[in-house]
Design a protein around this motif. Structure first.
Motif, PDB file in Angstrom:
ATOM      1  N   GLY A 194      -2.724  14.282 -15.012  1.00 56.42           N
ATOM      2  CA  GLY A 194      -3.632  13.921 -16.085  1.00 56.42           C
ATOM      3  C   GLY A 194      -4.031  12.468 -16.178  1.00 56.42           C
ATOM      4  O   GLY A 194      -4.212  11.767 -15.189  1.00 56.42           O
ATOM      5  N   LEU A 195      -4.166  12.006 -17.421  1.00 57.78           N
ATOM      6  CA  LEU A 195      -4.657  10.668 -17.705  1.00 57.78           C
ATOM      7  C   LEU A 195      -3.718   9.588 -17.190  1.00 57.78           C
ATOM      8  O   LEU A 195      -4.157   8.524 -16.749  1.00 57.78           O
ATOM      9  CB  LEU A 195      -4.864  10.507 -19.220  1.00 57.78           C
ATOM     10  N   THR A 196      -2.410   9.844 -17.207  1.00 57.28           N
ATOM     11  CA  THR A 196      -1.456   8.842 -16.733  1.00 57.28           C
ATOM     12  C   THR A 196      -1.730   8.478 -15.282  1.00 57.28           C
ATOM     13  O   THR A 196      -1.688   7.303 -14.896  1.00 57.28           O
ATOM     14  CB  THR A 196      -0.016   9.355 -16.887  1.00 57.28           C
ATOM     15  N   GLU A 197      -2.021   9.485 -14.468  1.00 47.09           N
ATOM     16  CA  GLU A 197      -2.342   9.229 -13.056  1.00 47.09           C
ATOM     17  C   GLU A 197      -3.617   8.400 -12.939  1.00 47.09           C
ATOM     18  O   GLU A 197      -3.687   7.468 -12.123  1.00 47.09           O
ATOM     19  CB  GLU A 197      -2.508  10.554 -12.320  1.00 47.09           C
ATOM     20  N   LEU A 198      -4.615   8.718 -13.742  1.00 45.51           N
ATOM     21  CA  LEU A 198      -5.876   7.970 -13.699  1.00 45.51           C
ATOM     22  C   LEU A 198      -5.648   6.508 -14.071  1.00 45.51           C
ATOM     23  O   LEU A 198      -6.262   5.608 -13.486  1.00 45.51           O
ATOM     24  CB  LEU A 198      -6.884   8.610 -14.648  1.00 45.51           C
ATOM     25  N   ILE A 199      -4.765   6.265 -15.034  1.00 43.95           N
ATOM     26  CA  ILE A 199      -4.436   4.885 -15.417  1.00 43.95           C
ATOM     27  C   ILE A 199      -3.807   4.151 -14.242  1.00 43.95           C
ATOM     28  O   ILE A 199      -4.186   3.020 -13.904  1.00 43.95           O
ATOM     29  CB  ILE A 199      -3.500   4.882 -16.631  1.00 43.95           C
ATOM     30  N   VAL A 200      -2.834   4.786 -13.600  1.00 44.05           N
ATOM     31  CA  VAL A 200      -2.145   4.168 -12.462  1.00 44.05           C
ATOM     32  C   VAL A 200      -3.129   3.879 -11.330  1.00 44.05           C
ATOM     33  O   VAL A 200      -3.113   2.793 -10.732  1.00 44.05           O
ATOM     34  CB  VAL A 200      -1.001   5.078 -11.973  1.00 44.05           C
ATOM     35  N   LEU A 201      -4.005   4.827 -11.037  1.00 42.26           N
ATOM     36  CA  LEU A 201      -4.972   4.640  -9.957  1.00 42.26           C
ATOM     37  C   LEU A 201      -5.945   3.512 -10.265  1.00 42.26           C
ATOM     38  O   LEU A 201      -6.323   2.741  -9.377  1.00 42.26           O
ATOM     39  CB  LEU A 201      -5.740   5.942  -9.720  1.00 42.26           C
ATOM     40  N   THR A 202      -6.352   3.399 -11.518  1.00 42.32           N
ATOM     41  CA  THR A 202      -7.260   2.320 -11.906  1.00 42.32           C
ATOM     42  C   THR A 202      -6.594   0.961 -11.742  1.00 42.32           C
ATOM     43  O   THR A 202      -7.232  -0.004 -11.302  1.00 42.32           O
ATOM     44  CB  THR A 202      -7.719   2.508 -13.363  1.00 42.32           C
ATOM     45  N   VAL A 203      -5.313   0.895 -12.069  1.00 38.10           N
ATOM     46  CA  VAL A 203      -4.565  -0.350 -11.853  1.00 38.10           C
ATOM     47  C   VAL A 203      -4.559  -0.706 -10.368  1.00 38.10           C
ATOM     48  O   VAL A 203      -4.803  -1.852  -9.979  1.00 38.10           O
ATOM     49  CB  VAL A 203      -3.127  -0.220 -12.385  1.00 38.10           C
ATOM     50  N   GLY A 204      -4.287   0.289  -9.524  1.00 41.18           N
ATOM     51  CA  GLY A 204      -4.267   0.036  -8.083  1.00 41.18           C
ATOM     52  C   GLY A 204      -5.615  -0.405  -7.546  1.00 41.18           C
ATOM     53  O   GLY A 204      -5.694  -1.297  -6.685  1.00 41.18           O
ATOM     54  N   LEU A 205      -6.685   0.199  -8.055  1.00 42.25           N
ATOM     55  CA  LEU A 205      -8.023  -0.183  -7.605  1.00 42.25           C
ATOM     56  C   LEU A 205      -8.373  -1.591  -8.073  1.00 42.25           C
ATOM     57  O   LEU A 205      -8.945  -2.387  -7.316  1.00 42.25           O
ATOM     58  CB  LEU A 205      -9.052   0.825  -8.128  1.00 42.25           C
ATOM     59  N   ASP A 206      -8.020  -1.917  -9.319  1.00 39.48           N
ATOM     60  CA  ASP A 206      -8.295  -3.260  -9.836  1.00 39.48           C
ATOM     61  C   ASP A 206      -7.537  -4.336  -9.055  1.00 39.48           C
ATOM     62  O   ASP A 206      -8.036  -5.452  -8.876  1.00 39.48           O
ATOM     63  CB  ASP A 206      -7.914  -3.339 -11.316  1.00 39.48           C
ATOM     64  N   PHE A 253       0.827  -1.205   0.000  1.00 42.62           N
ATOM     65  CA  PHE A 253       0.000   0.000   0.000  1.00 42.62           C
ATOM     66  C   PHE A 253       0.863   1.257   0.000  1.00 42.62           C
ATOM     67  O   PHE A 253       0.633   2.187  -0.786  1.00 42.62           O
ATOM     68  CB  PHE A 253      -0.906  -0.004   1.234  1.00 42.62           C
ATOM     69  N   THR A 254       1.874   1.276   0.846  1.00 42.46           N
ATOM     70  CA  THR A 254       2.750   2.445   0.955  1.00 42.46           C
ATOM     71  C   THR A 254       3.503   2.682  -0.346  1.00 42.46           C
ATOM     72  O   THR A 254       3.627   3.827  -0.803  1.00 42.46           O
ATOM     73  CB  THR A 254       3.747   2.254   2.114  1.00 42.46           C
ATOM     74  N   LEU A 255       4.002   1.613  -0.948  1.00 40.36           N
ATOM     75  CA  LEU A 255       4.735   1.744  -2.202  1.00 40.36           C
ATOM     76  C   LEU A 255       3.836   2.272  -3.308  1.00 40.36           C
ATOM     77  O   LEU A 255       4.256   3.121  -4.108  1.00 40.36           O
ATOM     78  CB  LEU A 255       5.337   0.393  -2.599  1.00 40.36           C
ATOM     79  N   PHE A 256       2.592   1.811  -3.350  1.00 40.01           N
ATOM     80  CA  PHE A 256       1.693   2.286  -4.403  1.00 40.01           C
ATOM     81  C   PHE A 256       1.386   3.769  -4.231  1.00 40.01           C
ATOM     82  O   PHE A 256       1.390   4.526  -5.214  1.00 40.01           O
ATOM     83  CB  PHE A 256       0.389   1.490  -4.411  1.00 40.01           C
ATOM     84  N   VAL A 257       1.094   4.198  -3.009  1.00 40.94           N
ATOM     85  CA  VAL A 257       0.818   5.622  -2.776  1.00 40.94           C
ATOM     86  C   VAL A 257       2.030   6.460  -3.166  1.00 40.94           C
ATOM     87  O   VAL A 257       1.900   7.531  -3.771  1.00 40.94           O
ATOM     88  CB  VAL A 257       0.434   5.867  -1.299  1.00 40.94           C
ATOM     89  N   ALA A 258       3.224   5.967  -2.849  1.00 46.00           N
ATOM     90  CA  ALA A 258       4.443   6.690  -3.208  1.00 46.00           C
ATOM     91  C   ALA A 258       4.573   6.833  -4.722  1.00 46.00           C
ATOM     92  O   ALA A 258       4.903   7.915  -5.237  1.00 46.00           O
ATOM     93  CB  ALA A 258       5.660   5.962  -2.635  1.00 46.00           C
TER      94      ALA A 258
END
Length: 437
Positions: A358-370, A138-143
């Motif tokens: 932008g969109l790159t962040e949204l992609i990363v966040l979607t990966v984390g949520l999935d 979790f910590t690594l992903f937020v970072a």
């Protein structure tokens, strides 16, 4: 639901999603913002924040689970194509003459947000981490989420403001190129750690990724150059799309996510050929404007601002996320630029550009949520952070005296393979910046 029952609702949902996302992009553009700001905002509004959640009458009719599954698959195809195009757009020639400064700024723009984001992740773990997620994952992903720069959206902003070929724009693109590669490698590491059951599994995945990258660069790229050299554009289009899909399958089997494979295939795809440019333009002009909005729709369904409104403490966490995002990315990049010899005004403008997510962040966040690494509440907060940090980029650069307002610029100053990349923030490359193989 049968196919006959699904089709009418799917055929209604598809044009609705495309139309509202394009309307949001057009509205953002009128306000001097990159279209992706409006598209993300509309995606959030279409979700529970406006429709009221999965049990509301509007969402249950327009987007029942069966229809949503089809839309999500189509959106993922659009997302994979966008990642392929992002890799294809990555131009390391920007590093020429800026190598030392670009590496210093980009690495500071990664390391400082990683450190601050890691500290924030430790604080967020108790109240916002999903049950069963390891603290380290979790910590690594937020970072990693704190360290993202949106390379395509950044190029769009620079083009709109007439800065794409300026010294500041060239340095910003060089920094973003290094940043983009580093960020995707870090995300691949996070995915491998979250999927790997043991440290040995994670190390095995990392080794396979290195082997995969070497094969793509040393073997696949030369073969593609020979295979695509004399082929007509329709055949090249088929080869590129199939290659993107197969590359995505390989990285997904390795355990680092299909997006990494699409991005890497774009990086190794040869440039400079007229048929390749035509094929890429055809792929971009159809898939990106028609399928990528479906990704915004699905992502918006996971973001619920109403969840934050129900608990005032959540807004305090959102404030902390924004402070860390600005201090880490903007502050870290600006400080490194100043130490590299840039004057403060230019250093702060460069920091503002690197703060664009932008969109790159949204992609990363979607990966984390999935992957189940972050909760829906934290996903919503990070989406709002991405939206706000992207929205302030263009005004901040203007405040430091760089570039003209997008509405004051002629749209005919650059030529593009097609016009549709502008709708999602993908950079239009001037004729003299198309790379040779």
């Amino acid at each position: 639901m049968t196919v006959a029952e699904v089709m009418p609702r799917l055929l209604l949902a598809l044009p609705l999603a495309i139309a509202v996302c394009r309307a949001g992009g057009a509205a953002a553009r009128r306000l001097g913002q990159p279209p992706v700001v409006g598209e993300i905002a509309v995606g959030v509004l279409i979700g529970p924040s406006l429709l009221g959640g999965e049990r509301s009458d509007a969402q249950s009719y327009l987007l029942p689970p069966t229809v949503l599954n089809h839309i999500e698959v189509l959106g993922q195809v659009g997302l994979l194509t966008f990642m392929f195009l992002t890799g294809l757009t990555l131009d390391l020639r920007h590093l020429r003459g800026h190598g030392r400064a670009a590496v210093a700024v980009s690495q500071a723009g990664i390391l400082v947000p990683l450190l601050l984001g890691g500290s924030l992740g430790l604080a967020l773990y108790g109240p916002l981490a999903p049950e069963g997620v390891e603290r380290s994952t979790f910590t690594l992903f937020v970072a990693v989420a704190m360290s993202i720069t949106a390379f395509p959206v950044l190029a769009r902003i620079l083009t709109d403001r007439g800065l794409y070929q300026s010294p500041l724009g060239s340095l910003a693109m060089a920094c973003a190129a290094v940043d983009d590669i580093t960020a995707w490698c870090l995300l691949a590491l996070v995915v491998a750690v979250s999927r790997g059951g043991t440290p040995l599994d994670s190390l095995t995945a990392a080794a396979l990724v290195l082997l995969y990258a070497a094969v793509m660069l040393r073997l696949v790229r030369p073969l593609l150059e020979k295979a695509l050299r004399s082929r007509p554009a329709p055949v090249v289009l088929v080869w590129l799309f199939c290659g993107m899909c197969l590359s995505s399958v390989v990285t997904d089997m390795i355990g680092v996510h299909a997006l990494f494979g699409a991005f890497t295939f774009g990086v190794v795809t040869p440039r400079g050929s007229e048929t390749v440019e035509k094929a890429v333009g055809a792929l971009r002009s159809v898939v990106v404007p028609l399928l990528l909005p479906l990704f915004f729709l699905v992502a918006g369904l996971h973001a619920d601002v109403g969840v934050l409104a129900a608990d005032p403490a959540q807004w305090l966490w959102l404030g902390a996320i924004l402070i860390v995002a600005l201090a880490g990315k903007w502050g870290g990049a600006a400080a490194a630029a100043r130490l590299s010899g840039l004057p403060w005004r230019q250093a702060l403008a460069l920091g503002a550009l690197m703060n664009c997510r932008g969109l790159t962040e949204l992609i990363v966040l979607t990966v984390g949520l999935d992957l189940g690494v972050i909760s829906r509440e934290l996903f919503t907060m990070l989406v709002l952070m991405a939206l706000l940090t992207t929205a302030i980029t263009s005004p901040a650069v203007a405040a430091f005296g760089y570039g003209s307002h997008p509405r004051n610029r002629s749209t005919g100053t650059t030529s593009t393979p097609c016009d549709t990349p502008e709708e999602v923030g993908e950079p239009p490359l001037p004729d003299d910046t198309i790379r040779s193989g």
